[in-house]
Structure formats: C-alpha cells, structure tokens
Scaffold this motif. Structure first.
Motif: not given
Lengths: 459, 141, 200
Positions: A33, A37, B105
């Motif tokens: 991650q 992401g 993210r």
C-alpha cells in the motif's frame, strides 16, 4: 523435558508462530500500500492493516513470553507448575479474545466497534498500539493476572533462581505498566506522556528483563557454563539496561509539549542505552566460546547469538542513530523511526522468542534436538529472515534520510506526499525484502515438519 | 589483578540501581506535571476539543497519520495541519474522500456531520497550539 | 572481564598480588554512573560555551561558601569511611561502626545544607525550566544529591553490618564495595562543585 507440566508451553508456541505468520502477511499488504496506494481499498484500509500488524506482533510476543515462562519456570524452580489446567484455560481465553479482536478490526468499522464495546464508558481506544477495545484490554489484564498468579505460586513452592526471579519481575512489570493504557486524559500532552509509560517502559524497560532472562536460560542449557557466572552477568546487564532505559524514556518527550529539559535528560541517558545491548552480545558470544558441552541443538545456539547481535544493531545502533535531540528534531516521525522499530523488535523480541521455541520445541516433542536436516532448514530460515530484516531496515533508513532531506531540512521543503513519491523506489525494495522475509518464515515453518533421524533425549 | 565478583552483590546493585533510577524518573515526572500548564494549552480544552479528540481516536486517524510526530508515517503530520491548511480546507478535504485516483494512497470517508467536523477541527487547532519546542522544523510537518 | 569472574571461583590470591577492592559488580556500576555524569558535564560545558554571560551571572548567585562547606563535609565523610575500613581490617568492629556513624553525620550535614540551598533557590523561582544554567545546576546537583542519599542508605547498611561484626579480614567485600560507592559520590562532587559553582 523434565516436568510434565512444561507441556502446556507447546500450544502457546504454536499460537505464537501462527500469529507471527498473520503479522507478516499484513506487513506485506501495508508495504504494498505504500507504493500501490489503493491496493485492497476500501476493504482493508492502511490503518486497519497496521492495527492488525502491530497488535498481532504484541499478542504473539505475549504468547511467546507466556509459553516461555511455562516452559522455563518448572525447570528453574524444580517443581511442577502450580496449575497446568489454568494455563490451558488461559491459553484458549487469550486466543479467542485475540482472534475476536482482530476479526472486529477487519470486519467492523472502528467507530462502530468502539461504540459497541463500551468506549463511551471509558475511552481508551484509537491510540497507537493500544487500539484494543475495552473488553480486550480488560481481558489482557485478567489473563495476565491469572498467569502471574500461576507462575508466582509455582515459584513460591520451588527453588528460586536469579533467572526465574528476573523473568517474574519482568512479567509483573509488564502487567503493571499496561494499566496505564486505561488512562486517557483529554489533555493530549498528558495522554502522550503517560502512553509512553506503557510503550517505552515495556520495550526499553521490563521486556528487557524478560529478554535477558530467557537468553540466560538458553545459554545455561546449551553451553553448560556455570549458572553462577551466567546469573551474575545477567544481573549486571539488566542493571545497565534499566539505569539507562528508565530515564531514557525522555527521548520521547522532546516534541510533545513536555518541558525542554527532557531534551538533555533523554539524550544523555538514551545515548548510553546501546551499552547494555553491547554487553549482552559480548556476553552471549563469550558464554558460547567457553561452552563445556556441544549441545546437539545448533539452531538454538545460532538464534541465541543472533538475538544478541541483532538486538544491539536494531535497538542499540539504530536507536542511537536518532536519539539525540538535535538529530531527532529532524527525524522524529519519519521512516527512520520505522527502520529502527522494525529491526529492534525483530532483533530483541522476535528473535528471543524464536530462540526459546527453537530450544524448547524439540524437547517438548521428545528429543534433545531436531534432525540434522531440520536444523539446516531452520538455520536457512534464520539467515533468510535476518538478512531480509537487515535490508528492510537499510531501505527504510535510506527512505528516511531522503524524506528528512526533502521534507524537513531543505530551504524549500516538499509536502509530505510529494516527498513520499520521491522515495518510492526504496519502498519497492523494502517490499521485496519483505517477500524474502516471508519466504524465510515459510522455511521456518517447514523446518518443523522435516523428518529425519532425531537426536535422542539428553539425560 | 584479581577481585571478587559475587552474584549477591550484583543482585543488590540491580535492585538498588533500579529503585534509584525509577525514583529519579518520578521526580522528573513530578516536575513535568508542575510545568505542563505553561505548555500544554490546557486553557483551550473546550467541550468541542474534547469531542474532537474522541472523533480522532474512534476513527483511528493515528493508524495512517502522525500527531506531534507520533503515529504511522503513511499520511501527513496533522499536529500543524491547522496552520498549514486552515479549517475550511480540512473539512472540505475530509468530505471529498476517497479521491479514487488510481494507484494513489486512499483515505476513507468517515461521513462526519458538520458538528463532528467542527469538533475535529477544534481539536486540531488546540493541538497546533501546544508548545512543542518549535517542532516540526517547517510547516510541511 | 571474564578473568575476574573466573578467578572469583579460585581461593583467595596471595596478599602481594594486585587486588580490586570491592566487588567487580559495583565497579561496573560506578563506571556507568561516571559515564552518565561525564556526558552530563560535557553537555554543561558545551552549553556554557554558548551562554557564557548568562552562566556567569547566574553562577554568581549561587552560595559558594555553602558549597565549600559541603565539599569539606563530603571529604571528611570519605576520610571517616577509610578509617572504618581500616578499623574493620584489624578486627575493631566497634571502632569501625563509630567511624561509619561519623561519616553518616557528615553526609546528613551535606543533605541539610543542600535542602536549605534548594529552598532558597526555589523561593527565587529557580526551576529546571527557568534558564539553561538553572537546568544544569538543578539537574546535576539533584542527580548528585540523590546519590548522596543512596550513599547514606549504603552507609547505614554498613553500619548495621559493622555492629553485627560482619566485616573482618578475609571478609571485607561488603564494606569495601559500599566504601567504593561512597568515594565515587565524593569524587563526582569534587568535579561538580568547581564546574558549576566556581569556574567562570
């Protein structure tokens, strides 16, 4: 195995290893991650994966410590465990509570979990490493107290050795300092200040007593060196650990609103913290060099020596790297911290638990040591995991130095995410090192199933 | 050179040294408690801030972000996000999550009410006013 | 370091041979303590170089005469401890306990004077956070002050031991160990006093 009741250690060790595997799987998810992401989003957001990763680590180390105590204490006290039945009941309570907690993290939104578990009565959740719902925290206290009762009663009726006393002191300290996890004042500074009473006084305080006691026990067994010699050095080393480590708590108080003299007190005493770790390494090698017997369990000896070296590197050297206040001003809360955390936990606590498992497991299975083939495989797993961890640490350190430079030191500082993009290459390399670590872990698991001619039980 | 090295003495020094340094630590903790009112911004601990801290905790923000440098290092430092971004940006940002940008993210949307958002912002404002000895080095955190 | 632990198992060495007075364990502890003080002193010197005028001004406000008296008290106490060890070595347990009592009286004098000094300083608003000099002044002297208290506890233990006739030739480890610790406390003060109170 000299005492029947030592057998209760076995399920604890098995659970520890099982949870260890879970921890690493979640570590790999998080590592990915960092660079991809949206991996597994929204099913497993990063904060959930991290909570599972760190909580599993704590729980499996606790399983390891408890299993180690159940194995070690009867042998040291020369008497059967006070209540093996209680030990088994506690095992299942702890395992079920731990599993339910992790399932709660994974399948219930954290806010809902908090509401459903009485966080409104006493708010303790949502603080790093102490994310457990209130019932889990209370469960930990109950299990710890019942466990300590069992161990203390065993000690009372048997021989009292330095090793078992130090171990017991460490375990009591562990339970007592955990009580600070129930103190969560509204005042953020006080919250953070006393949060470290759990976290720091565990890993750089009472856990070191447990670590040193377990290491001393295994060293006596595998080297045959006189107990007197090992036990007095044990005392010297843990004295140095606490003399430096207690005031060393100050290295967490530089930038969280505490008075600024902590920058001096924390820097000075934590600068001395590598000394006990160095002493432990020298001690371990010295005892092995002066061994009076060739123990057939070579793998356990390797793990014991590895613990000394890696604890010194991870906790001592990588801790010192960023512990001085002027350095920490720039590195605080960067990947440097992550680098140190990984190697220190692996080197000190993961490795010591594996050391005791490596030593005790063959005995619990009725032989002095595993077959040559199994041991060779276990040693392969030692090198794979340890070297992988060295590289994880180096890559994170590189990422951290770059991050500090781009985001903190520069005259035109980059924003956090821009800096993160710049260091992505190191995150990729860290992830690959993590894969190697996982292969090492699988190798370790495999070593338990390798057949071959086992060494007979030593008399 | 020769000398004596006895286990009993090593044990006594261990217990004595531990008690000694623990008492010294407690003395420093006592002094810290006396000094904290001048540094920890407690005069601004309003009901909103207290409610905001609870939202901070029950959404496990610390699992990605750091606050005064402590927490995870996956997402930006928020101890100084109030002066860095301002209240309106913070609220708008939280409402627009997740961005869904591929490969980036992602932050979950916590579906906070306006009141909850205001409380959270109050908490972040309070946090940014704690005397942290000039940390972080710059506004980027 | 292992030679020492190995020889501990062998019978007592001939008297002519070099001998470490006191237990090796206390010497390791003493070295660790001296290291901590040493680093603290270096930090003091380093900070002083950056705030010479502030340090000079605030040093002058300290009671140097009381500090000198305290130095005399600690030195006397150390002398008494030496006499106590010597007394015990010639089977004079009673004399030994008297010398220890004398040392404790001196140590108590040090503590009382120090408490007055702290009282006056606190009244003037001196605290760990009031200035860099005050930080070092209080940190160093209080760290040392606690050592004096621990030293007193050790002297009291030796005094009980001496009265019970526990120390005699061939069995001096306990007393020598305690004495070594007390001398360390004294030694640290001999550096601390000029550094913090005297040298401008």
């Amino acid at each position: 195995m000299q005492y029947k009741s030592q057998a209760v250690a076995m399920p604890y060790f098995i659970a520890a290893i099982g949870l260890f595997v879970g921890q690493i799987i979640f570590g790999l998810i998080m590592g990915l991650q960092y660079v991809v992401g949206d991996f597994l989003f929204p099913e497993i957001p990063f904060n959930v994966a991290r909570m599972v990763h760190t909580n599993l680590l704590i729980v499996w180390l606790l399983f390891g410590f408890m299993g180690a105590a159940y194995y070690l204490v009867p042998e040291e006290t020369e008497t059967e465990l006070y209540s093996p039945k209680l030990a088994l009941i506690l095992f299942w309570v702890f395992l079920v509570a731990g599993a339910l907690t992790v399932l709660g993290y994974l399948f219930v939104p954290y806010a809902t979990l908090a509401q459903a578990t009485g966080n409104d009565l006493l708010a303790t959740m949502g603080r790093e490493f102490l994310e457990q719902p209130l019932p889990t925290k209370l469960g930990i206290v109950v299990v710890a107290l019942a466990f300590l009762f069992n161990i203390s009663m065993t000690m009372l009726k048997g021989r009292k050795t330095a090793i078992s006393m130090v171990l017991l002191l460490g375990l009591w300290g562990l339970a007592i300092f955990f009580l600070f996890s129930f103190y969560n004042p509204h005042n953020l500074v006080k919250d953070k200040f006393y949060w470290w009473f759990v976290v720091h006084l565990w890993v750089e305080g009472v856990w070191e007593l447990i670590l040193a006691a377990l290491l001393a026990f295994v060293l006596i067994k595998v080297t045959g060196v006189d107990r007197e010699v090992i036990e007095k050095w044990l005392y010297v080393i843990i004295t140095l650990a606490l003399v430096t480590g207690i005031i060393g708590t100050g290295h967490h108080y530089y930038w969280i609103g505490a008075p600024e003299y902590w920058q001096w007190w924390g820097s000075i005493f934590s600068a001395l913290e590598p000394i006990p770790f160095f002493a432990m390494t020298v001690f371990a090698f010295n005892m092995v060099n002066r061994r009076r017997r060739e123990h057939p369990n070579k793998a356990a000896v390797l793990w014991a020596l590895g613990t000394g070296v890696m604890a010194f590197l991870g906790a001592g050297v990588w801790g010192f790297l960023h512990t001085l206040a002027p350095v920490n001003f720039y590195t605080h809360g960067t990947q440097i911290t992550a680098a140190h955390g990984h190697m220190a936990f692996y080197g000190a606590y993961v490795m010591v638990v594996i050391t005791i498992i490596s030593y005790a497991m063959p005995l619990l299975r009725g032989r002095a040591a595993n077959s040559e083939k199994a041991q060779v495989l276990e040693m392969w797993s030692f090198w794979l995991m340890t070297i992988a961890m060295v590289f994880i640490t180096l890559f994170l350190t590189a990422a951290g130095i770059l991050q500090v430079w781009l985001q903190r030191v520069s005259d035109t500082p980059m924003s956090f995410m821009t800096a993160q993009d710049q260091v992505a290459l190191f995150y990729w390399m860290r992830e690959w090192a993590g894969v190697v670590f996982f292969i090492g872990l699988l190798t370790y698991l495999a070593s338990f199933f390798v057949k071959g001619e086992a060494k007979a039980v030593a008399s | 050179m020769s000398g004596i090295f006895s286990k009993a003495m090593a044990r006594n020094i261990f217990y004595g040294g531990t008690v000694f340094f623990f008492l010294l630590f407690l003395a420093l903790v006592y002094d810290t408690e006396r000094e904290l009112p001048t540094r920890d911004n407690r005069q601004n601990l309003s009901a909103e801030v207290i409610a905001g801290k609870k939202i901070w905790e029950t959404r496990n923000c610390i699992g990605c972000h750091s606050l005064l440098g402590e927490g995870a290092y996956f997402a930006p430092e928020l101890g100084n996000v109030y002066p860095r971004r301002g209240p309106e940006f913070i609220k708008a940002w939280m409402q627009s999550q997740p961005t869904g940008a591929p490969g980036r993210r992602q932050m979950p949307n916590f579906h906070l009410s306006d009141e909850e958002l205001d409380n959270l912002v109050a908490f972040l404002k309070y946090s940014s006013e704690i005397n942290t000895a000039n940390w972080p080095p710059n506004i980027e955190g | 370091m292992n030679t020492a632990s190995a020889t501990a198992l062998t019978p007592a060495p001939p008297a002519a041979q070099y001998r470490l007075a006191g237990d090796l364990a206390i010497w390791i502890f003493i070295l660790a303590e001296l290291l901590a003080f040493g680093v603290f002193f270096s930090a003091y010197a380093f900070t002083r170089a950056h705030h010479v005028e502030l340090f000079d001004a605030e040093q002058r406000a300290l009671h140097r005469d009381v500090g000198a008296l305290n130095t005399a008290l600690l030195l006397t106490a150390s002398y008494f401890v030496v006499r106590a060890v010597q007394a015990a070595e010639r089977f004079a347990a009673r004399a030994s306990s008297h010398w220890l009592l004398g040392a404790m009286v001196c140590g108590a004098g040090f503590i009382v004077l120090k408490l007055f000094e702290y009282g006056a300083a606190f009244d003037q608003g001196v605290s760990l956070s009031s200035s860099p000099f005050h930080m070092f002044y209080l940190s160093l002297t209080f760290f040392h002050f606690m050592h004096v208290i621990l030293g007193m506890v050790i002297l009291a233990a030796l005094w009980f031991g001496a009265r019970a006739g526990r120390y005699q030739p061939g069995d001096m480890n306990g007393m020598e160990t305690g004495a070594a610790y007390w001398h360390m406390v004294d030694l640290v003060w001999l550096i601390l006093f000029p550094l913090v109170y005297v040298i401008h």
